[in-house]
Design an enzyme around this catalytic site. Structure first.
Site, PDB file in Angstrom:
ATOM      1  N   HIS A 123      60.718  31.063  52.226  1.00  0.00           N
ATOM      2  CA  HIS A 123      62.172  31.069  52.457  1.00  0.00           C
ATOM      3  C   HIS A 123      62.764  29.839  51.743  1.00  0.00           C
ATOM      4  CE1 HIS A 123      65.923  32.146  54.054  1.00  0.00           C
ATOM      5  NE2 HIS A 123      65.762  31.907  55.336  1.00  0.00           N
ATOM      6  N   GLN A 145      66.342  28.291  52.433  1.00  0.00           N
ATOM      7  CA  GLN A 145      66.479  27.582  53.703  1.00  0.00           C
ATOM      8  C   GLN A 145      65.975  26.146  53.583  1.00  0.00           C
ATOM      9  OE1 GLN A 145      67.856  28.880  56.759  1.00  0.00           O
ATOM     10  NE2 GLN A 145      67.894  26.665  57.053  1.00  0.00           N
ATOM     11  N   CYS A 157      65.913  26.860  61.454  1.00  0.00           N
ATOM     12  CA  CYS A 157      66.639  27.682  60.462  1.00  0.00           C
ATOM     13  C   CYS A 157      67.582  28.677  61.122  1.00  0.00           C
ATOM     14  CB  CYS A 157      65.644  28.387  59.547  1.00  0.00           C
ATOM     15  SG  CYS A 157      64.567  29.568  60.373  1.00  0.00           S
ATOM     16  N   ARG A 206      73.571  25.967  53.909  1.00  0.00           N
ATOM     17  CA  ARG A 206      73.035  27.097  53.134  1.00  0.00           C
ATOM     18  C   ARG A 206      74.039  27.486  52.050  1.00  0.00           C
ATOM     19  NH1 ARG A 206      69.352  30.785  55.208  1.00  0.00           N
ATOM     20  NH2 ARG A 206      69.597  31.753  53.169  1.00  0.00           N
TER      21      ARG A 206
HETATM   22  N1  NVA Z   1      60.561  33.091  60.038  1.00  0.00           N
HETATM   23  C1  NVA Z   1      61.777  33.829  60.325  1.00  0.00           C
HETATM   24  C2  NVA Z   1      62.943  33.198  59.646  1.00  0.00           C
HETATM   25  C3  NVA Z   1      64.261  33.862  59.916  1.00  0.00           C
HETATM   26  C4  NVA Z   1      65.385  33.257  59.143  1.00  0.00           C
HETATM   27  C5  NVA Z   1      61.601  35.280  59.882  1.00  0.00           C
HETATM   28  O1  NVA Z   1      61.011  35.496  58.822  1.00  0.00           O
HETATM   29  O2  NVA Z   1      62.036  36.171  60.601  1.00  0.00           O
HETATM   30  N1   CP Z   2      68.144  31.254  58.548  1.00  0.00           N
HETATM   31  C1   CP Z   2      68.389  32.477  58.044  1.00  0.00           C
HETATM   32  O1   CP Z   2      67.944  32.850  56.972  1.00  0.00           O
HETATM   33  O2   CP Z   2      69.204  33.231  58.843  1.00  0.00           O
HETATM   34  P1   CP Z   2      69.526  34.780  58.679  1.00  0.00           P
HETATM   35  O3   CP Z   2      68.285  35.541  59.026  1.00  0.00           O
HETATM   36  O4   CP Z   2      70.651  35.029  59.660  1.00  0.00           O
HETATM   37  O5   CP Z   2      69.959  35.057  57.269  1.00  0.00           O
END
Ligand code: NVA
Ligand code: CP
Length: 312
Positions: free
Chosen positions: A137, A140, A266, A294
């Site tokens: 990610h 983030q 996050c 972000r």
């Molecule tokens: N680790 C989480 C982050 C969400 C922004 C997911 O992948 O669902």
């Molecule tokens: N932190 C993040 O990526 O949030 P969302 O899943 O809401 O996009």
């Protein structure tokens, strides 16, 4: 008409796709772009550019930050999901990439396996940004490090405590530590460890593993965590609730960190699971700045991928 030289196609699929020097540039641009936004100063370098956003998983922050950010830069946005496009009806990812990248200037994708975004990028004529995969990610962590720099100073030489799942966020923190020169203290329940090969690390020099999450937090400059169950792993929810019960960032963990340590998440968060309400809603938490940032860092990223190094 004078045309400037085309910017070579660069993708942002994982944190290591940019150099440390390019991150210094991006953080400086994010600061300036944020200043303009706060001052209601128009900045529209991406007029006539279009961003395609492809979501195969749910999102609030990623959608709003990319969509609002692109409009603020003068561009426009096309929003696609698996359910309302041919992506959900088995059109090959390579064909989707060829078509979408002929009509738009930039693509952001949130999907499952990293391999999917790599395949898309290898058939795309335009830059592709990872808006979250099972493995990474990067947008983030870009926002998180920008938030740290804004609140404190350089993250170089600092210690980040990661409490929880060895997931996409953990992998990306580890890539950032290796690239930008800080240390991650990792504490994950047994069976949920980070896989160094999946994280794509060169060595184990920039992280230390702790069995006890409180030990990981000791002396940390930043304590951070994430949901126990990431998107795509919902079938494991009950097993994870049992395994992760002791991996809740609470006041006792923040007590052993440095007195000026920050707390980040996050989001979305589950109060009472991976973090206590006292911590996430407490004075050390910077989660709302982190979410807002972000948008500012991604505006800087889109500017960089489409226009190259813009100097202030
Ligand atoms: N680790 C989480 C982050 C969400 C922004 C997911 O992948 O669902
Ligand atoms: N932190 C993040 O990526 O949030 P969302 O899943 O809401 O996009």
């Amino acid at each position: 008409m004078s045309l400037s030289a085309p910017v070579p196609v660069r993708h942002y699929l994982q944190f290591t796709d940019l150099t440390a020097d390019e991150y210094t540039h991006l953080f400086a641009r994010a600061t300036e772009i944020k200043r303009k936004f706060k001052a209601y100063e128009k900045y529209r370098p991406l007029v006539d550019r279009t961003l395609a956003m492809i979501f195969e998983k749910a999102s609030t922050r990623t959608r709003v930050s990319f969509e609002a950010g692109m409009y603020q830069l003068g561009g426009s946005v096309v929003h696609l999901t698996t359910g309302d496009s041919q992506l959900g009806r088995s059109e090959p990812i390579e064909d989707s990439a060829r078509v979408i990248s002929r009509m738009t200037d930039l693509v952001m994708i949130r999907t499952y396996g990293q391999d999917k975004i790599v395949r898309f990028a290898s058939h795309s004529r335009v830059p592709v940004i990872n808006g979250l995969t099972n493995e990474f990610h990067p947008c983030q962590i870009l926002a998180d490090i920008f938030t740290y720099i804004e609140r404190r100073d350089s993250i170089q030489g600092k210690t980040v405590a990661w409490v929880g799942d060895g997931n996409n966020m953990a992998n990306t923190w580890l890539q950032a530590a290796e690239l930008l020169g800080f240390t991650v203290h990792l504490s994950t329940p047994s069976g949920y460890e980070v896989d160094q090969a999946v994280a794509g690390l060169r060595s184990a020099d920039s992280y230390k593993i702790f069995k006890d999450p409180e030990d990981a937090c000791r002396g940390a400059d930043l304590v951070t965590t994430d949901v126990w169950t990431s998107m795509g792993y919902e079938a494991e929810n009950e097993a994870r609730k049992k395994a992760f019960a002791d991996w809740c960032v609470d006041e006792a963990m923040m007590q052993v960190a440095k007195p000026d340590a920050l707390f980040m998440h996050c989001l979305p968060a589950h109060r009472g699971e991976e973090v206590s309400a006292e911590v996430i809603d407490g004075p050390q938490s910077v989660v709302w700045d982190e979410a807002e940032n972000r948008m500012h860092v991604q505006k800087a990223l889109m500017e960089f991928l489409l226009l190259g190094r813009v100097e202030a």
